[in-house]
Structure formats: C-alpha cells, structure tokens
Design a protein around this motif. Structure first.
Motif, PDB file in Angstrom:
ATOM      1  N   LEU A 151       7.544   3.960   1.903  1.00 59.79           N
ATOM      2  CA  LEU A 151       7.794   2.835   1.006  1.00 59.79           C
ATOM      3  C   LEU A 151       6.854   1.672   1.307  1.00 59.79           C
ATOM      4  O   LEU A 151       6.298   1.050   0.399  1.00 59.79           O
ATOM      5  N   THR A 152       6.665   1.384   2.591  1.00 57.78           N
ATOM      6  CA  THR A 152       5.771   0.302   2.995  1.00 57.78           C
ATOM      7  C   THR A 152       4.355   0.538   2.486  1.00 57.78           C
ATOM      8  O   THR A 152       3.718  -0.364   1.925  1.00 57.78           O
TER       9      THR A 152
ATOM     10  N   LYS B  56       4.114   0.421  -1.559  1.00 57.08           N
ATOM     11  CA  LYS B  56       4.212  -0.882  -2.199  1.00 57.08           C
ATOM     12  C   LYS B  56       2.966  -1.739  -2.009  1.00 57.08           C
ATOM     13  O   LYS B  56       2.811  -2.757  -2.671  1.00 57.08           O
ATOM     14  N   ARG B  57       2.066  -1.323  -1.109  1.00 58.93           N
ATOM     15  CA  ARG B  57       0.800  -2.033  -0.968  1.00 58.93           C
ATOM     16  C   ARG B  57      -0.112  -1.773  -2.162  1.00 58.93           C
ATOM     17  O   ARG B  57      -0.994  -2.566  -2.470  1.00 58.93           O
TER      18      ARG B  57
ATOM     19  N   GLY C 230      10.832  -3.252  -0.459  1.00 59.70           N
ATOM     20  CA  GLY C 230      10.422  -3.150  -1.854  1.00 59.70           C
ATOM     21  C   GLY C 230      11.147  -2.110  -2.680  1.00 59.70           C
ATOM     22  O   GLY C 230      10.796  -1.877  -3.842  1.00 59.70           O
ATOM     23  N   ALA C 231      12.172  -1.454  -2.119  1.00 59.28           N
ATOM     24  CA  ALA C 231      12.946  -0.495  -2.894  1.00 59.28           C
ATOM     25  C   ALA C 231      13.662  -1.202  -4.035  1.00 59.28           C
ATOM     26  O   ALA C 231      14.041  -2.367  -3.923  1.00 59.28           O
ATOM     27  N   ASP C 232      13.852  -0.493  -5.139  1.00 58.07           N
ATOM     28  CA  ASP C 232      14.507  -1.071  -6.305  1.00 58.07           C
ATOM     29  C   ASP C 232      15.994  -0.744  -6.341  1.00 58.07           C
ATOM     30  O   ASP C 232      16.756  -1.398  -7.060  1.00 58.07           O
TER      31      ASP C 232
ATOM     32  N   VAL D 150      11.267   2.619  -6.912  1.00 54.93           N
ATOM     33  CA  VAL D 150      11.717   3.510  -5.837  1.00 54.93           C
ATOM     34  C   VAL D 150      13.224   3.376  -5.644  1.00 54.93           C
ATOM     35  O   VAL D 150      13.745   2.270  -5.478  1.00 54.93           O
TER      36      VAL D 150
ATOM     37  N   SER E  30       1.107   0.147  -5.281  1.00 56.27           N
ATOM     38  CA  SER E  30       1.745   0.615  -6.504  1.00 56.27           C
ATOM     39  C   SER E  30       3.011  -0.166  -6.814  1.00 56.27           C
ATOM     40  O   SER E  30       3.678  -0.676  -5.916  1.00 56.27           O
ATOM     41  N   ASN E  31       3.333  -0.223  -8.118  1.00 56.66           N
ATOM     42  CA  ASN E  31       4.584  -0.839  -8.555  1.00 56.66           C
ATOM     43  C   ASN E  31       5.599   0.219  -8.990  1.00 56.66           C
ATOM     44  O   ASN E  31       6.570  -0.094  -9.677  1.00 56.66           O
ATOM     45  N   THR E  32       5.366   1.470  -8.605  1.00 56.98           N
ATOM     46  CA  THR E  32       6.279   2.548  -8.972  1.00 56.98           C
ATOM     47  C   THR E  32       7.695   2.234  -8.484  1.00 56.98           C
ATOM     48  O   THR E  32       7.900   1.966  -7.302  1.00 56.98           O
TER      49      THR E  32
END
Length: 225
Positions: free
Chosen positions: A65-66, A69-70, A95-97, A76, A72-74
C-alpha cells in the motif's frame, strides 16, 4: 469493457471465492498471492480497485500500500484477518480507502466494491477535462482545443499529449511514452514516438513551446496553469 479488480490474498481459497463472486457481478478479476505479484499486476493491468490482504509473503499488504500510493490513486480495500484497531488505523493513514476484517459477508463485500467503483467513476467524470495554458483536452470525447479552437488530433496523438500534460514537469522517455500509449513493451524504434511528437508540436501552434525536448532523454510539458 468491464472494470478490472485485483484480489490479493495468500489464501488461494479465499481469493478464489471472492474472484468467483465478483466475476458473477460482471467484473474482470485478477488474483495475486504475494506483495510483489500485486505490484507487478497493478503495472500491467488497468486495475480499478485493489482488494488487499495484510499478511502476505514477499511483501506485506501495508508495504504494498505504501509503495502503491506513491505512484497511483487506485482505490484500495484492505481485507485482513487482523481485527485490531491499530491495523485499521495504520492502513487508513497510509492511504487505504476501506477496511474489512475476516470473516466477512460476501454481500457486504460486493456492496462496498460497487460503492467504491461508483465513486471512482464520478471522480473520473470530474477529471475528464485537463488543461495546460490555452490547451484543453476532453478525455471523454478525445477533442483538443487550442485557444478555444478545435484542433484535429489522431487518437495516439491525443493519448501522448494527455500523458505528457498529466505528468507535467516530468521528463518522459520515448520508452515510457510508447509503453503508456501503445500498451506494449517498447521495441527500440524511436521513430514512431518522434513522428507523433513532431505532429503534436505542429498542431499546438503557438503553444508548441510548452512541449520541450530534453536531448538524449525524452520530452516534457512545462508552463501553463
């Protein structure tokens, strides 16, 4: 084309169950069993949502995840047997959604997946128009306007210009441009990209100075707003 979802879990049974349910919902589902495989598939497929387990070999979910998120905006969704609040907090801070703890309801999982993809679709609609200086691109209709005047661009020219503008300030190599636009490994012939860049410059007219050549490296969009 159906939305693509990546399910990452080292438990092949769980991954298979989730993949089957989401496939029945009309999604195209890929699976991965370790962290390195996740990053590889994110780079080779147009993933709309990642369902990510925390405990995986090679690289755990939080490290994946770390790194993700550097670049991509996919969206998660973390899916893990770890139910401690600290794991949820760390995942969301990175940055998890979303976060679901095992065991989980498949109906709830499907509902959350649908909700995330609806939000992502709305975000994509908002971001259909991109601008730089007096250049305006409509990613929905593939139209280009320069100083408000519609200008004819081929599909590949549009995609190259869009890629350059969206990465404004970055020097992009011919290899990067080719792979991003043609969705294929770079074959080593620089002519294809070079010719398209020349055509783009010609069509940009007075704004062609925004497209710089960085000799020996590639191209970069600069200036504008």
């Amino acid at each position: 084309m159906p939305k693509q979802i990546l399910v990452a879990d080292d438990d092949s049974d769980i991954a298979a169950i989730i993949a089957e349910v989401l496939t029945d919902e009309g999604y195209l589902v890929h699976t991965a069993s370790n962290g390195l495989e996740v990053l590889d598939k994110i780079n080779t497929h147009e993933i709309s949502l990642l369902i990510l387990d925390i405990m995986m070999p090679e690289m755990d979910g939080l490290e994946v995840l770390t790194q993700l998120k550097r670049e991509s905006n996919t969206p998660v969704m973390i899916l893990s047997a770890k139910g401690r609040d600290i794991d949820k907090v760390i995942g969301l801070q990175i940055g998890a959604d979303d976060y679901m703890a095992k065991p989980f309801s498949l109906d709830e999982l499907v509902a959350r997946v649908s909700a995330h993809l609806r939000r992502e679709h709305r975000r994509e609609k908002i971001n259909e128009i991109i601008r730089l200086g007096t250049i305006e691109l409509n990613k929905s209709t593939f139209q280009v306007f320069v100083k408000g005047t519609p200008t004819d661009f081929s599909t590949k020219e549009f995609l190259i210009l869009s890629y350059l503008i969206e990465n404004k300030g970055q020097v992009l190599t011919r290899e990067q441009i080719y792979e991003a636009v043609w969705k294929d490994a770079y074959g080593g012939d620089m002519t294809t990209v070079t010719v398209h860049i020349k055509n783009i410059r010609s069509k940009l007219g007075c704004e062609s100075n925004l497209l710089e050549t960085v000799w020996g490296v590639g191209y970069r969009m600069t200036g504008g707003h």
